[in-house]
Design a protein around this motif. Sequence first.
Motif, PDB file in Angstrom:
ATOM      1  N   ASP A  34       0.862  -1.190   0.000  1.00  0.00           N
ATOM      2  CA  ASP A  34       0.000   0.000   0.000  1.00  0.00           C
ATOM      3  C   ASP A  34       0.894   1.234   0.000  1.00  0.00           C
ATOM      4  O   ASP A  34       1.443   1.616   1.028  1.00  0.00           O
ATOM      5  CB  ASP A  34      -0.885  -0.022   1.248  1.00  0.00           C
ATOM      6  CG  ASP A  34      -1.873   1.138   1.291  1.00  0.00           C
ATOM      7  OD1 ASP A  34      -1.716   2.102   0.509  1.00  0.00           O
ATOM      8  OD2 ASP A  34      -2.805   1.091   2.125  1.00  0.00           O
ATOM      9  N   PHE A  35       1.079   1.867  -1.147  1.00  0.00           N
ATOM     10  CA  PHE A  35       2.001   2.991  -1.264  1.00  0.00           C
ATOM     11  C   PHE A  35       1.550   4.195  -0.450  1.00  0.00           C
ATOM     12  O   PHE A  35       2.381   4.975   0.018  1.00  0.00           O
ATOM     13  CB  PHE A  35       2.193   3.375  -2.728  1.00  0.00           C
ATOM     14  CG  PHE A  35       3.088   2.427  -3.483  1.00  0.00           C
ATOM     15  CD1 PHE A  35       3.834   1.467  -2.821  1.00  0.00           C
ATOM     16  CD2 PHE A  35       3.188   2.496  -4.864  1.00  0.00           C
ATOM     17  CE1 PHE A  35       4.653   0.596  -3.502  1.00  0.00           C
ATOM     18  CE2 PHE A  35       4.019   1.623  -5.563  1.00  0.00           C
ATOM     19  CZ  PHE A  35       4.745   0.668  -4.874  1.00  0.00           C
ATOM     20  N   ASP A  36       0.238   4.390  -0.280  1.00  0.00           N
ATOM     21  CA  ASP A  36      -0.218   5.485   0.562  1.00  0.00           C
ATOM     22  C   ASP A  36       0.242   5.273   2.004  1.00  0.00           C
ATOM     23  O   ASP A  36       0.666   6.227   2.683  1.00  0.00           O
ATOM     24  CB  ASP A  36      -1.745   5.596   0.520  1.00  0.00           C
ATOM     25  CG  ASP A  36      -2.249   6.129  -0.809  1.00  0.00           C
ATOM     26  OD1 ASP A  36      -1.474   6.850  -1.484  1.00  0.00           O
ATOM     27  OD2 ASP A  36      -3.396   5.836  -1.184  1.00  0.00           O
ATOM     28  N   ARG A  37       0.193   4.051   2.450  1.00  0.00           N
ATOM     29  CA  ARG A  37       0.645   3.746   3.804  1.00  0.00           C
ATOM     30  C   ARG A  37       2.168   3.879   3.905  1.00  0.00           C
ATOM     31  O   ARG A  37       2.691   4.321   4.925  1.00  0.00           O
ATOM     32  CB  ARG A  37       0.210   2.324   4.177  1.00  0.00           C
ATOM     33  CG  ARG A  37       0.242   2.060   5.678  1.00  0.00           C
ATOM     34  CD  ARG A  37      -0.318   0.711   5.988  1.00  0.00           C
ATOM     35  NE  ARG A  37      -0.290   0.447   7.424  1.00  0.00           N
ATOM     36  CZ  ARG A  37      -0.239  -0.757   7.949  1.00  0.00           C
ATOM     37  NH1 ARG A  37      -0.222  -1.820   7.157  1.00  0.00           N
ATOM     38  NH2 ARG A  37      -0.207  -0.921   9.254  1.00  0.00           N
TER      39      ARG A  37
ATOM     40  N   PRO B 263      16.774  14.391  -0.956  1.00  0.00           N
ATOM     41  CA  PRO B 263      15.330  14.155  -0.909  1.00  0.00           C
ATOM     42  C   PRO B 263      15.027  12.668  -1.045  1.00  0.00           C
ATOM     43  O   PRO B 263      15.863  11.876  -1.497  1.00  0.00           O
ATOM     44  CB  PRO B 263      14.797  14.935  -2.119  1.00  0.00           C
ATOM     45  CG  PRO B 263      15.893  15.868  -2.512  1.00  0.00           C
ATOM     46  CD  PRO B 263      17.171  15.197  -2.127  1.00  0.00           C
ATOM     47  N   ALA B 264      13.835  12.291  -0.658  1.00  0.00           N
ATOM     48  CA  ALA B 264      13.403  10.903  -0.812  1.00  0.00           C
ATOM     49  C   ALA B 264      13.201  10.577  -2.289  1.00  0.00           C
ATOM     50  O   ALA B 264      13.223  11.444  -3.161  1.00  0.00           O
ATOM     51  CB  ALA B 264      12.115  10.673  -0.026  1.00  0.00           C
ATOM     52  N   ALA B 265      12.971   9.293  -2.560  1.00  0.00           N
ATOM     53  CA  ALA B 265      12.790   8.825  -3.928  1.00  0.00           C
ATOM     54  C   ALA B 265      11.500   9.372  -4.534  1.00  0.00           C
ATOM     55  O   ALA B 265      10.603   9.843  -3.833  1.00  0.00           O
ATOM     56  CB  ALA B 265      12.780   7.293  -3.950  1.00  0.00           C
ATOM     57  N   ALA B 266      11.414   9.272  -5.860  1.00  0.00           N
ATOM     58  CA  ALA B 266      10.257   9.814  -6.581  1.00  0.00           C
ATOM     59  C   ALA B 266       8.954   9.167  -6.148  1.00  0.00           C
ATOM     60  O   ALA B 266       7.887   9.783  -6.236  1.00  0.00           O
ATOM     61  CB  ALA B 266      10.461   9.629  -8.083  1.00  0.00           C
ATOM     62  N   LEU B 267       9.012   7.921  -5.685  1.00  0.00           N
ATOM     63  CA  LEU B 267       7.817   7.268  -5.164  1.00  0.00           C
ATOM     64  C   LEU B 267       7.185   8.100  -4.056  1.00  0.00           C
ATOM     65  O   LEU B 267       5.962   8.133  -3.902  1.00  0.00           O
ATOM     66  CB  LEU B 267       8.195   5.882  -4.621  1.00  0.00           C
ATOM     67  CG  LEU B 267       7.125   5.133  -3.824  1.00  0.00           C
ATOM     68  CD1 LEU B 267       5.996   4.725  -4.739  1.00  0.00           C
ATOM     69  CD2 LEU B 267       7.708   3.922  -3.111  1.00  0.00           C
ATOM     70  N   ILE B 268       8.015   8.791  -3.296  1.00  0.00           N
ATOM     71  CA  ILE B 268       7.547   9.590  -2.167  1.00  0.00           C
ATOM     72  C   ILE B 268       7.293  11.031  -2.574  1.00  0.00           C
ATOM     73  O   ILE B 268       6.276  11.631  -2.210  1.00  0.00           O
ATOM     74  CB  ILE B 268       8.586   9.547  -1.030  1.00  0.00           C
ATOM     75  CG1 ILE B 268       8.820   8.106  -0.577  1.00  0.00           C
ATOM     76  CG2 ILE B 268       8.167  10.432   0.128  1.00  0.00           C
ATOM     77  CD1 ILE B 268       7.599   7.419  -0.032  1.00  0.00           C
TER      78      ILE B 268
END
Length: 531
Positions: free
Chosen positions: A424-427, A464-469
């Motif tokens: 769950d990417f939102d989580r 910065p965090a990865a593009a997923l974030i």
Amino acid sequence: MLRLLLTLVALNTVLLGLEIPRFAGLAPYWLAWEAVLLVGLFALLPSGRLARGLAWLAGGLLLALVVLALFDALTRASLTRPLNLIQDWILLDAVYQLVTGNLGTLATVLLAIVLIAGLIVVIWGAARGLYALGSRFAGVRRVPLPLALGLLALGLVGTVVGMRDVAPAGTVAPAAGMVQQQIAAGQAALAENRAFRARLQQSRKQAGAQPLPGLAGVDVILGLVESYGVSAAFDERYAPVIVPGLESIGEELDAAGLHVVTGVLEAPIAGGQSWLAQASLLSGLQVRYAGHYDALQAEPRDTLVQDFQTTGHRTVMLAPAIQLDWPEGRWFGWDRIVDKHDFDYVGPPFFWVTVPDQYTWSFFDREVRPASEDPVFAMLALVSSHAPWTPILPVLEDWDAIGDGAIFDQWADLGPAPETLWRDFDRVREYYAESVRYSLEATGAYAARFADEETLFFMLGDHPAAALITGQDTSWAVPVHVISGDPELLEPFRARGFVPGMQPPSEQADHGFDALRLWLREAFGPPVGPD
């Protein structure tokens, strides 16, 4: 005709899939011209060794493009930029270490087996489907000659115009475009590598060690918070968690009689490769690629480490994520490197995170600072906010209870396992924000407790965090919080646009990590005499 349509649809689907990394999802196209070109070409070929060989060649090229697209997607998701074969081939081992560190060796091997099996199916299906379009023998055609010639001509013209970015709406030449992209990226990489080597040569004299008498007797500490970019403070998904944490840290520092100013610097990378950020801060050069890192270390060179050694500081690097031999770290000439094996930590590891950040700070104050009669220059590469961002630990109020880390056993099974969380990417994004908050609060609590008038304390993101974030187009700037009990030590940073408090003033940076060494030299170096 059914065989032709099925082959065309299958090829079209696979080729359009090559565009997924660029659009981070399904591309706005319905036709890949190379699919039409291949179908038309093989419909003209008679069955035989030539057709069979060309079919396997086409399948192999298609396989190579699919693999390239997979690595492009991984690079965009993890490093927030497109794949560059010239710059990135050296990262294969780092990718393997990252995946195994988060998923474990068994899960990584199983994932590789599934991936390889899928790719084999692609090459086999493409080759078989194309070869089946040809004639059984010369003169007997499964596909009418006019149709085959028309498809070939249409596909050829479409591919050419697609390469020139003038294809009709909804159509694209993805294979040709991918090859063009890598050629252009390779040419740019070679030029950038030459420019970096030129900067190395041009800055050789300025790179010599220079004392910083304005910081004599002052402990200078750099705490690098993993994956902490400005988006954490400005993105509406993370700001509700991060901003109150920053405000709380500011109040804690104020209560301790400390002063803080905050600015932003642009990291050389995003998503990963923290060692490049560290090298940029220390060397005074923006080190963006692994090849640049190798070029930097090709011969001896002074950095901030030698500047502080010349000033009379004992220099220490704490790197709890380092578990293998690290000759690159020794190149910097630290007086001491504390890797994972040098900590006295007996608590549990938390997946990729070898030790919690609060333990790292506790060990630093217990075993590193008191061990030196001289002031220290220390860099701490913190890890708690590194993926997979589970579990989230509390910041302990009783620092004396941390000891060897056994106290963290009670949180060994806290929170979801990575393989559960990452469904769950939102989580995942929620846990990312909480892990950054934890690292910031642990670092801020250390500063409030142990910094004083003879401390210049930097709390900053490594990248910065990865593009997923963050998303693909997010700023690469990171917040830089500068803390001290002596307000005079902060004045040079106020002059550079840093503002009071913990909130970053902007999402964009005017300077990169390479500026820090120059700023420290200008602010705290020997007075510059008249010409």
